[in-house]
Enzyme design. Sequence first.
Site, mmCIF file in Angstrom:
data_model
loop_
_atom_site.group_PDB
_atom_site.id
_atom_site.type_symbol
_atom_site.label_atom_id
_atom_site.label_comp_id
_atom_site.label_asym_id
_atom_site.label_seq_id
_atom_site.Cartn_x
_atom_site.Cartn_y
_atom_site.Cartn_z
ATOM 1 N N ALA A 161 -15.377 20.086 7.880
ATOM 2 C CA ALA A 161 -14.837 19.769 6.512
ATOM 3 C C ALA A 161 -14.762 21.086 5.736
ATOM 4 C CB ALA A 161 -15.819 18.867 5.799
ATOM 5 N N ARG A 204 -12.919 23.799 5.744
ATOM 6 C CA ARG A 204 -11.610 24.699 5.685
ATOM 7 C C ARG A 204 -10.899 24.355 4.261
ATOM 8 N NH1 ARG A 204 -10.426 20.123 8.883
ATOM 9 N NH2 ARG A 204 -8.379 19.048 8.350
ATOM 10 N N ALA A 249 -3.802 -2.359 3.914
ATOM 11 C CA ALA A 249 -3.187 -3.414 2.674
ATOM 12 C C ALA A 249 -1.918 -3.529 2.766
ATOM 13 C CB ALA A 249 -3.947 -3.086 1.056
ATOM 14 N N HIS A 259 -1.183 -6.485 -5.182
ATOM 15 C CA HIS A 259 -2.184 -7.578 -5.961
ATOM 16 C C HIS A 259 -3.444 -7.453 -5.330
ATOM 17 C CE1 HIS A 259 -1.879 -10.735 -9.232
ATOM 18 N NE2 HIS A 259 -3.300 -10.615 -8.793
ATOM 19 N N HIS A 293 -6.797 -8.456 -3.758
ATOM 20 C CA HIS A 293 -7.167 -9.657 -3.029
ATOM 21 C C HIS A 293 -8.255 -9.379 -1.914
ATOM 22 C CE1 HIS A 293 -3.947 -7.920 -0.599
ATOM 23 N NE2 HIS A 293 -4.401 -8.631 0.382
#
Lengths: 388, 388
Positions: free
Chosen positions: B68, B70, B208, B212, B214
């Site tokens: 992580a 870089r 998803a 909306h 949910h």
Amino acid sequence: MARLGGFQGGRTRCLENPPADTSTFRADGDNENSRIVQAFFSQELCGLPQLRQDLITGRWVAVATERARRPDSFTQAAKESVAARDVCPFCPGHETMTPPEVLAYRAAGTAPNTPGWWVRVVPNLYAAFRLEPDGQEHQDGRFWQRDAIGACEVLISSPDHRATTPLLPRRQVEEIVQSYVDRYRQHAQNPALEHVLVLYNHGRPAGASLEHPHSQLYAVSLIPPSFLDELAGARRFHEADGECVFCRTLEDERQAGARVIFENEAFTVFAPYAARTPFETWIMPRRHCASFGDLEANEKPAFAEALQLTLKGFYEGLNDPPFNYYIHSAPLKADVSNLYHWHLELIPKLSTAAGFELGTGIWINVVKPEDSAAFLRERIQKEAAQMA
Amino acid sequence: MARLGGFQGGRTRCLENPPADTSTFRADGDNENSRIVQAFFSQELCGLPQLRQDLITGRWVAVATERARRPDSFTQAAKESVAARDVCPFCPGHETMTPPEVLAYRAAGTAPNTPGWWVRVVPNLYAAFRLEPDGQEHQDGRFWQRDAIGACEVLISSPDHRATTPLLPRRQVEEIVQSYVDRYRQHAQNPALEHVLVLYNHGRPAGASLEHPHSQLYAVSLIPPSFLDELAGARRFHEADGECVFCRTLEDERQAGARVIFENEAFTVFAPYAARTPFETWIMPRRHCASFGDLEANEKPAFAEALQLTLKGFYEGLNDPPFNYYIHSAPLKADVSNLYHWHLELIPKLSTAAGFELGTGIWINVVKPEDSAAFLRERIQKEAAQMA
């Protein structure tokens, strides 16, 4: 509302409404390819979703093809390629940007870590496993960890920054396979290691972060969980039926035929019965052999052919989708030569593992493996004819 | 070359070279947030990657934080939101675009499937599992499948198309939790079903497909593999140590403190010791209780608070990243009330599971859970103070 189609009530199926679903089919196709793929799958009849279980691992898959039936199924995903960099550390002339090479096939008279190579293998700078002389354990009550001992390497496919496997000369693909075998055998001699995995990530959605085509190797000091699952299933089958579950699966698939994609003299390419994702594809040697390290010289051209034609089928038929493949080979020290059977598993990144998959371990596949096999079979037959 | 930094030879670590790696850290942050996150983690020292094993499932994780480090770690990913549609089937006034509602909390005097609701639950049109009176099996030699019996539902968070959980009034979050409980209890009575999973997918990279907000519910006719793994571990621990492994983990985490993110009177939010991904977070009730269906009325506000503050921490601290969460609850018919302990697992989609993860079942996590916990703890304390 008319545009999306209204709900008709009752148990009507196959409506083309936008779903709120888990596993979203994504084909990075242009419109032309999308039309081809969509026309192909439209022939299929609707049916109740099916649960299938993988004979080897016991893994469950729900095959629910209606999810792929909506209008935007094959066109919604934007192409997300790996960012080009100003200076590629894998291109010839930049050899000092990587750790020193551990293997290179290069022209006679050229020095290590200079141009002149056609396949080059270097340690991965961002290694998740490291070869250290003494692995340590660290205990804090029930919180226990140990040094991640192992080796991570990058196998650069060729000097050409743009040439992915489908675009390379067959001879170069054989050289790539040879580099897999050479590095596998090297690490197999290390008594600290338990397992060697060779893999390929293609495209950013599949985790590739550098564009220049390259494979990877992970040699690790534990038997990974995936193999414990496979071995448990293989042992169960062997005890009950007295034969290798992979050999049996090969024979069953060849008799059924519907999921077979391609065959040559030594390898069978097929969609597994309980495919986890659309277009999951396996390449399996018909000769029973537990370790990839035991690939014989005369099997190498056939493996290179099966691999390249399969990748070319994806490249042409699905518009160069992102994918991962890895070679499953027996753990180095386990006595499983009669149980295990090495093979390659290719998983295109055409769907998203979401909350359901993460929460249950069950995969939802929106394309029947019989259909993906038929699609790829047709493609690959064309490729093979053109190449012959 | 100077821009990327050259290889220095030997065992130098923490170079900021572009990696060819497996698990790519992606934070969908803008530059401001990226700087905050990056500054935070820069304090951490380099070390050998570590293997950690989850006490409950036996799952292995390699914690390899150098990956992580870089420069582009926290800025590379473009935001990919769910496409807005002309007509949203989940918005008030469009109730006929979905199957008829199976539950709605609505104003007195309003008719079903009309506006006036504040939480609405409908069957998922693209169901991977279906409730049919008689599930059939289909056998063809060793190829065996059965109808995927079950129910898939969509739980619409509120009438507001844009309001994700962090932006809703607390009272509405409690109503969402109530809808989870109501539907869970409904399906728990069905003798054909074995398990109920409530989940949430946020953002297209997390699967998803409708904007909306949910949640979803999957009630299925088999015990999913994830629970077989958890139960095997829980049973092993119970036999050896005579207590619930989840209760023990909670107590251990609270004593250690480093991974605890938030606590209220009934719930503890923490980063699990063997976190699979950056910022994986669990919400666990301190009262031993196997089934989410047994959530007590007086626990509901505390659960809603823990859930909303956690999601707000992600929303504010990580710039609204994509994520999946799911509620792990005991299988409906298994006699595991002393072994199992329901909880919520939240997995942000900040990295890509690639060939190594798929091929081995081992996850590579580029952020230490102690660091992600400290980051979220600070964020959530601020949120809680503002809300109080």
